[in-house]
Design a protein around this motif. Structure first.
Motif, PDB file in Angstrom:
ATOM      1  N   PHE A  72       0.273  34.247  63.686  1.00 29.27           N
ATOM      2  CA  PHE A  72       1.526  34.653  64.491  1.00 29.27           C
ATOM      3  C   PHE A  72       2.793  34.788  63.395  1.00 29.27           C
ATOM      4  O   PHE A  72       2.196  34.229  62.239  1.00 29.27           O
ATOM      5  N   ASN A  73       3.608  35.247  63.875  1.00 33.77           N
ATOM      6  CA  ASN A  73       4.874  35.358  62.689  1.00 33.77           C
ATOM      7  C   ASN A  73       5.530  34.087  62.874  1.00 33.77           C
ATOM      8  O   ASN A  73       5.890  33.394  63.861  1.00 33.77           O
ATOM      9  N   ALA A  74       5.843  33.590  61.506  1.00 27.05           N
ATOM     10  CA  ALA A  74       6.654  32.637  61.397  1.00 27.05           C
ATOM     11  C   ALA A  74       8.067  32.921  61.905  1.00 27.05           C
ATOM     12  O   ALA A  74       8.864  33.895  61.893  1.00 27.05           O
ATOM     13  N   PHE A  75       8.789  31.575  62.333  1.00 29.54           N
ATOM     14  CA  PHE A  75       9.927  31.841  62.907  1.00 29.54           C
ATOM     15  C   PHE A  75      10.698  30.205  62.553  1.00 29.54           C
ATOM     16  O   PHE A  75      10.226  29.500  62.226  1.00 29.54           O
ATOM     17  N   GLN A  76      11.969  30.414  63.083  1.00 30.26           N
ATOM     18  CA  GLN A  76      12.814  29.058  62.807  1.00 30.26           C
ATOM     19  C   GLN A  76      13.616  28.806  64.014  1.00 30.26           C
ATOM     20  O   GLN A  76      14.003  30.007  64.744  1.00 30.26           O
ATOM     21  N   PHE A  77      13.795  27.583  64.630  1.00 28.11           N
ATOM     22  CA  PHE A  77      14.407  27.215  65.703  1.00 28.11           C
ATOM     23  C   PHE A  77      16.024  27.565  65.317  1.00 28.11           C
ATOM     24  O   PHE A  77      16.620  26.947  64.297  1.00 28.11           O
ATOM     25  N   ILE A  78      16.703  28.007  66.185  1.00 23.68           N
ATOM     26  CA  ILE A  78      18.100  28.250  65.997  1.00 23.68           C
ATOM     27  C   ILE A  78      18.976  27.004  65.955  1.00 23.68           C
ATOM     28  O   ILE A  78      18.712  26.128  66.590  1.00 23.68           O
ATOM     29  N   ARG A  79      19.818  27.050  64.795  1.00 26.42           N
ATOM     30  CA  ARG A  79      20.751  25.884  64.663  1.00 26.42           C
ATOM     31  C   ARG A  79      19.996  24.499  64.719  1.00 26.42           C
ATOM     32  O   ARG A  79      20.414  23.602  65.285  1.00 26.42           O
TER      33      ARG A  79
END
Length: 116
Positions: A72-79
């Motif tokens: 899956f594509n890496a992501f970051q949780f916002i704030r």
């Protein structure tokens, strides 16, 4: 820790170590959380109850039933913390037991009817 850039493909492989060659693995649930110790309150479902929830999730062929591969594509949780913690639940079944959880695939729960 494994460091990746946002939207970079993250490849994972799970391997069942067993002397029984008739066992297989199934990825039932994988969730991501911004904190290590709380994977229930704020989570992002990648796959839940065998149902893919993230459009970037893909499975890859494995010549062995005791190995599962996916990405899956890496992501970051916002704030939030720049770290993302992944927790996956895998199911072990007997190969060719078509009534087992491994062969049921995506399970959606039916909604209860509202009573007056």
């Amino acid at each position: 820790p494994y460091y990746v850039d946002i939207n970079q493909n993250l490849f994972l492989e799970a391997y069942l170590h067993s002397s029984d060659p008739n066992l297989m693995l199934f990825v039932d649930t994988c969730v991501a959380s911004p904190t290590l110790h709380n994977v229930t309150t704020v989570t992002y479902d990648i796959i839940r109850n065998g149902c893919v929830r993230d459009s970037t999730y893909e499975t890859y062929y494995s010549p062995y039933r005791h190995i599962v591969r996916f990405k899956f594509n890496a992501f970051q949780f916002i704030r939030s913390n720049p770290s993302v913690y992944l927790q996956c639940e895998l199911v072990v079944c007997r190969s060719y037991d078509y009534s087992s959880r491994c062969y049921q695939g995506c399970i959606t729960r039916s909604k209860r009817g509202a009573r007056s």
